[in-house]
Design a protein around this motif. Sequence first.
Motif, short mmCIF file in Angstrom:
data_model
loop_
_atom_site.label_atom_id
_atom_site.label_comp_id
_atom_site.label_asym_id
_atom_site.label_seq_id
_atom_site.Cartn_x
_atom_site.Cartn_y
_atom_site.Cartn_z
N GLY A 121 0.81 -1.21 0.00
CA GLY A 121 0.00 0.00 0.00
C GLY A 121 0.84 1.26 0.00
N TYR A 152 -6.06 -7.03 4.39
CA TYR A 152 -5.68 -5.64 4.11
C TYR A 152 -6.34 -4.66 5.09
N LEU A 176 -5.11 -0.57 6.67
CA LEU A 176 -5.57 0.67 6.03
C LEU A 176 -5.49 1.88 6.95
N ILE A 232 -9.38 6.89 5.70
CA ILE A 232 -9.21 5.43 5.72
C ILE A 232 -10.05 4.79 4.62
N GLU A 259 -9.41 3.99 0.62
CA GLU A 259 -8.78 2.79 0.07
C GLU A 259 -9.78 1.64 -0.15
N HIS A 308 -9.76 -2.06 -2.93
CA HIS A 308 -9.70 -3.45 -2.46
C HIS A 308 -11.04 -4.17 -2.58
#
Length: 558
Positions: free
Chosen positions: A24, A323, A327, A358, A361, A365
């Motif tokens: 990331g 993930y 994040l 946050i 992202e 994903h």
Amino acid sequence: MQPFERSVLLVGATGAFGERLAAGLIRSGIAVIAVARNTARLEKLAQQLGTQISIEACERSRIDTPFLNALRSRYPGVYAVADSSGPFQASDDRLPRAAIGAGLHYVDLADARDFVGHIGNLDQDARSAGVAVLSGASSTPALSHAALDRLLADARAVISIDVSIAPGNRAPRGLSVVKAILSTVGQPVRVFRSGRWSEYAGWSLGKKVTLPGIGSRPVALCETPDLDLLVSRYHPKADAIFRAGLELGLLHYGVAALGLFVRLGLIKTLTPLARPLRAIADLLKPFGSDRGGMRIDALLINDKGDLARRVWTLSANAGVGPYIPTLPALAALKMLADNSLSWRGAAACAGIIPYDVIAAEFAHHGITAEQSETAAPPPLMKRLLGADYDTLPAAIRDSHDVSGVLVLEGRADATSPDGIITAMFSRVFRFPRGGTNMPLRVEMRSENDGSETWTRIYPDVTMRSNLRNVDPFTHCLDEVFGPVAIRLEWKATDSNLTLHIVGARLLGLPLPSILQPRSSARESVDNNGRFHFDVDIAMPLVGSIVRYKGYLTPAALS
């Protein structure tokens, strides 16, 4: 900021979360100096992520201020240390202290209650150095609190908060994560519940939660910083709890069963079993899914003054779950890199990184988040009795007005004949055996499905049941004690409330009349204006099992 002008020293870079955080950062234009013990795994990670990653084979414990200063001379763009190594339950504050000494920001993914809770001890040093030290920049507490800040923004009062995390069975399980989970299973965990701090065993208080597109998952009490921070930041009147779970029932309830050995004092901790249990879990990876998520339930008084339930859910597509914990750390490091985060000091990462940063992202994903609000249903007894409820004396109504959580306190007397059979029934149903003027606390809790759970806490025994399947036409409901469901008929007058047993089932099968208990129970108002109860329970062919009576008054919650 030019791409890769800045760089982050990432400790634990080859772990399940470290690899994803490194990816990331590089995707965000931030170079990575990857630190881990295993050179081969570092080299493999470098091959995967390309030229913007440098590697340093080093033990976490060897990283001190001189090490970081030497690193800064070789990598002038380094501005922060990120720690994803864990398990943080066994960590100390040497690494964040070293970062402060070197004038570097520090961000970690810690989920250890004490580690995150004590990070504030470094606040003055961090402020003096002009750096940010953020602990817990992960699913808990950073993401949970970012979501709650939005969820509770206009709430007049918060009654209860329930946070749950449910990963998929095929998600990578690092040894540090397994150790972190097992370290508190069966151990006493301090929890704010029913308006007071109490101790419950780790991996108890189990329930199931529903995640959109994923389904129902088991979760249980897990010790994280949220158990403290939810209380200090949102001041709920009744509850603040954090739960986590394993997708496969065999694993989830197997861990709970092993926790009994800890609770009984037969073994000290499950942590030494981390490797064999991880191996067993790996054997079961073909089962279940690789989809997981989070859920936050909040019971509150909304801006209109109405009792409401608000729910925030996060669901991750296949393979994306690991993930999620990275994040918030990624968001924090990006904000520090471009100087959009001016906050300085040392604190738990709760309420510092905005939700929108946050969530930026999520789309990359394939993560979806939803928020909803529903009106909380009226108290169960009001739904059961309808208009008759309003005819009851105020003291009785007040003792059934369960708006989220109702706590009653008082005194009780109990009598039970001696004998093997009566002792057996008392043990199975957790009836009080005997005593006079005993302190009694009753905690009545409305559940998400509209049922209510009543917990009666006597000095030596706790009796718990769930009231459900309300039929307002017959004024009947089921009171469930484990595998036994007792069908009760309630009758209200302007002076009392009575109930009688009209049926019983064991494991869903109707019991013949000769095996059904008999009960004469009456709720009224005593001469002091207090709610009074008198319950007499008997069995055919056996006779009296127990009789308990006393008074209760509503207790003030915090």
